[in-house]
Motif scaffolding. Structure first.
Motif, PDB file in Angstrom:
ATOM      1  N   ALA A  73      -3.032  58.122  54.217  1.00  0.00           N
ATOM      2  CA  ALA A  73      -1.915  58.815  53.594  1.00  0.00           C
ATOM      3  C   ALA A  73      -2.452  59.936  52.711  1.00  0.00           C
ATOM      4  O   ALA A  73      -3.632  59.951  52.338  1.00  0.00           O
ATOM      5  CB  ALA A  73      -1.078  57.842  52.772  1.00  0.00           C
ATOM      6  N   CYS A  75      -2.234  60.458  49.677  1.00  0.00           N
ATOM      7  CA  CYS A  75      -2.809  60.007  48.411  1.00  0.00           C
ATOM      8  C   CYS A  75      -4.212  59.433  48.587  1.00  0.00           C
ATOM      9  O   CYS A  75      -4.895  59.168  47.609  1.00  0.00           O
ATOM     10  CB  CYS A  75      -1.928  58.937  47.777  1.00  0.00           C
ATOM     11  SG  CYS A  75      -1.941  57.374  48.691  1.00  0.00           S
ATOM     12  N   HIS A  77      -4.768  56.563  50.446  1.00  0.00           N
ATOM     13  CA  HIS A  77      -4.688  55.171  50.858  1.00  0.00           C
ATOM     14  C   HIS A  77      -4.865  55.057  52.370  1.00  0.00           C
ATOM     15  O   HIS A  77      -4.216  55.775  53.125  1.00  0.00           O
ATOM     16  CB  HIS A  77      -3.340  54.579  50.440  1.00  0.00           C
ATOM     17  CG  HIS A  77      -3.191  53.134  50.823  1.00  0.00           C
ATOM     18  ND1 HIS A  77      -3.912  52.146  50.209  1.00  0.00           N
ATOM     19  CD2 HIS A  77      -2.421  52.540  51.762  1.00  0.00           C
ATOM     20  CE1 HIS A  77      -3.580  50.975  50.765  1.00  0.00           C
ATOM     21  NE2 HIS A  77      -2.683  51.190  51.700  1.00  0.00           N
ATOM     22  N   CYS A 124       4.479  54.344  51.230  1.00  0.00           N
ATOM     23  CA  CYS A 124       3.064  54.036  51.048  1.00  0.00           C
ATOM     24  C   CYS A 124       2.950  52.832  50.118  1.00  0.00           C
ATOM     25  O   CYS A 124       3.539  52.829  49.035  1.00  0.00           O
ATOM     26  CB  CYS A 124       2.355  55.242  50.423  1.00  0.00           C
ATOM     27  SG  CYS A 124       0.646  54.894  49.959  1.00  0.00           S
ATOM     28  N   GLU A 126       0.647  51.932  48.307  1.00  0.00           N
ATOM     29  CA  GLU A 126      -0.144  52.193  47.101  1.00  0.00           C
ATOM     30  C   GLU A 126       0.588  53.091  46.102  1.00  0.00           C
ATOM     31  O   GLU A 126       0.669  52.783  44.927  1.00  0.00           O
ATOM     32  CB  GLU A 126      -1.485  52.824  47.483  1.00  0.00           C
ATOM     33  CG  GLU A 126      -2.426  52.921  46.286  1.00  0.00           C
ATOM     34  CD  GLU A 126      -3.862  53.197  46.717  1.00  0.00           C
ATOM     35  OE1 GLU A 126      -4.386  52.440  47.563  1.00  0.00           O
ATOM     36  OE2 GLU A 126      -4.445  54.173  46.217  1.00  0.00           O
ATOM     37  N   CYS A 127       1.137  54.205  46.571  1.00  0.00           N
ATOM     38  CA  CYS A 127       1.741  55.153  45.618  1.00  0.00           C
ATOM     39  C   CYS A 127       3.256  55.268  45.796  1.00  0.00           C
ATOM     40  O   CYS A 127       3.911  55.983  45.058  1.00  0.00           O
ATOM     41  CB  CYS A 127       1.100  56.528  45.771  1.00  0.00           C
ATOM     42  SG  CYS A 127       1.544  57.345  47.316  1.00  0.00           S
TER      43      CYS A 127
HETATM   44 ZN   LIG Z   1       0.079  56.670  48.833  1.00  0.00          ZN
END
Ligand SMILES: [Zn+2]
Length: 166
Positions: A73, A75, A77, A124, A126-127
């Motif tokens: 992704a 970000c 991840h 996502c 993670e973010c």
């Molecule tokens: Zn992310």
């Protein structure tokens, strides 16, 4: 004359998912550097170094990392290996209330009036950026829209080996 970099940037900003990249940007025989310029621009926009092989959509890329090809992704991840379904790694929100899907499929305009439609949003893990949205009949399996054949793409279209992570 080679395509101006700013022209490609505009193309990217108009969103540049894989099918458009493959069909519209690539490879113009008169402009073999187009793809490299495209990747260069995308690469400048992320703050990690894994080589982008192809963009899957505005927020997702297949990259050549230390552990082979992965889906990464924006970000940074890493969702999964490139041959797995990245959607299954996301946090998914599904909605199917009529009021909410009406904006997409006004009454009597659905492909089949008896179908219930579902909006699925893929975040996502993670973010929590929104990575993709799809509207499908309820119960429809979670499928990837496309799986680029990266080997064929590089070797036959671009006539170069696929970059690896080293
Ligand atoms: Zn992310």
């Amino acid at each position: 004359m080679s395509t101006d970099k700013s022209q490609i940037e505009k193309l990217i900003d108009g969103t540049l998912p894989w099918p458009e990249l493959r069909d519209d940007v690539l490879p113009d025989p008169k402009d073999p550097e187009r793809f490299e310029t495209t990747i260069e621009i995308l690469q400048e926009r992320v703050d990690w170094d894994d080589r982008i092989l192809v963009p899957l959509n505005d927020h997702l890329y297949v990259v050549a990392g230390d552990d082979g090809r992965t889906v990464k992704a924006e970000c940074g991840h890493e969702l999964c290996s490139a041959d797995e379904n990245w959607k299954l790694e996301c946090d998914i929100r599904a909605r199917e209330e009529q009021e909410e899907t009406a904006e997409l499929y006004p009454e009597l305009m659905t492909p089949d009036p008896d179908w219930t439609f579902q909006i699925r949003e893929y975040f996502c893990p993670e973010c929590y950026s929104l990575l993709d949205v799809e509207a499908v009949p309820a119960g429809y399996p979670i499928l990837q829209k496309f799986e680029p054949d990266i080997d064929t793409f590089y070797e036959e279209w671009l006539d170069q080996p696929v970059p690896d992570g080293q």
